[in-house]
Design a protein around this motif. Sequence first.
Motif, mmCIF file in Angstrom:
data_model
loop_
_atom_site.group_PDB
_atom_site.id
_atom_site.type_symbol
_atom_site.label_atom_id
_atom_site.label_comp_id
_atom_site.label_asym_id
_atom_site.label_seq_id
_atom_site.Cartn_x
_atom_site.Cartn_y
_atom_site.Cartn_z
ATOM 1 N N TRP A 23 11.346 -30.166 10.682
ATOM 2 C CA TRP A 23 12.509 -29.575 11.663
ATOM 3 C C TRP A 23 11.531 -28.735 12.675
ATOM 4 O O TRP A 23 11.665 -28.772 13.912
ATOM 5 N N VAL A 54 21.964 -24.293 27.271
ATOM 6 C CA VAL A 54 22.044 -24.662 26.226
ATOM 7 C C VAL A 54 23.230 -23.678 25.546
ATOM 8 O O VAL A 54 24.399 -24.288 24.930
ATOM 9 N N MET A 77 20.298 -22.103 18.952
ATOM 10 C CA MET A 77 20.841 -23.150 19.206
ATOM 11 C C MET A 77 20.149 -24.597 18.962
ATOM 12 O O MET A 77 20.507 -25.512 18.218
ATOM 13 N N HIS A 78 19.237 -24.537 19.621
ATOM 14 C CA HIS A 78 18.421 -25.533 19.796
ATOM 15 C C HIS A 78 17.608 -25.865 18.763
ATOM 16 O O HIS A 78 17.671 -26.896 18.069
ATOM 17 N N VAL A 81 20.205 -27.610 16.265
ATOM 18 C CA VAL A 81 20.357 -28.911 16.434
ATOM 19 C C VAL A 81 19.197 -29.771 16.058
ATOM 20 O O VAL A 81 19.439 -30.679 15.234
ATOM 21 N N PHE A 84 19.606 -30.383 12.362
ATOM 22 C CA PHE A 84 20.633 -31.030 11.991
ATOM 23 C C PHE A 84 20.112 -32.661 12.184
ATOM 24 O O PHE A 84 20.102 -33.395 11.017
ATOM 25 N N TRP A 85 19.282 -32.954 13.433
ATOM 26 C CA TRP A 85 18.765 -34.485 13.512
ATOM 27 C C TRP A 85 17.854 -34.612 12.598
ATOM 28 O O TRP A 85 17.525 -35.801 11.865
ATOM 29 N N ILE A 119 19.893 -40.091 19.605
ATOM 30 C CA ILE A 119 20.154 -38.574 19.413
ATOM 31 C C ILE A 119 20.536 -38.356 20.896
ATOM 32 O O ILE A 119 21.739 -37.571 21.047
ATOM 33 N N MET A 123 24.409 -36.560 21.619
ATOM 34 C CA MET A 123 24.436 -35.478 22.109
ATOM 35 C C MET A 123 24.986 -35.549 23.675
ATOM 36 O O MET A 123 26.004 -34.643 24.040
ATOM 37 N N VAL A 127 28.992 -35.266 22.076
ATOM 38 C CA VAL A 127 28.989 -33.927 21.626
ATOM 39 C C VAL A 127 29.239 -32.918 22.653
ATOM 40 O O VAL A 127 30.133 -31.989 22.815
ATOM 41 N N HIS A 149 13.514 -38.248 24.558
ATOM 42 C CA HIS A 149 13.549 -38.149 23.067
ATOM 43 C C HIS A 149 12.948 -38.960 22.200
ATOM 44 O O HIS A 149 12.945 -38.886 21.165
#
Length: 164
Positions: A23, A54, A77-78, A81, A84-85, A119, A123, A127, A149
Amino acid sequence: MATVAIPQSPPRGITISTLVKTWLFVAVSDMLFASALGMFVPPRVTAARVFQGVASVLFGKQALAPDGHWALVGLAMHFGVALFWSSIFLFVLLRSAAVRTALRDGRGILIAALYGSAIWLVMSLIVIPAMVHHWPTIGLKYWICLLGHIPFVAMPMVLVNRGR
């Protein structure tokens, strides 16, 4: 006769420390990429403005006000996320024997290309539009993000977990 699928357990070696390492590697790598993209590719913005953007996805235009705390909210928030991924990678993708074999056989770049692209597409096309109620602008930054990415989001996941 019906067959019953028995859920597989995650691959051995996935611990809280593996999740945290994956992470943080992903979050920092992508944070640096997003900041550099904002600062060097027109239209240029500061790193703080990138993360205000963001935050604006969830909190609206008020997050774009020149107030430093919104950049921190966006940065948080970044990181969320990225968690999560990274979790999806560790606890879903690494359950696949094909993915684990590809990582062991040196085909991690293929996994990174597929997962990193997926991803960004999820997004940017699902999303975020669902939250802001408009489609993304498909321009130079969009394509750089799609390609970026791969090395800056998915490849860190691959590198941290290639021996699993």
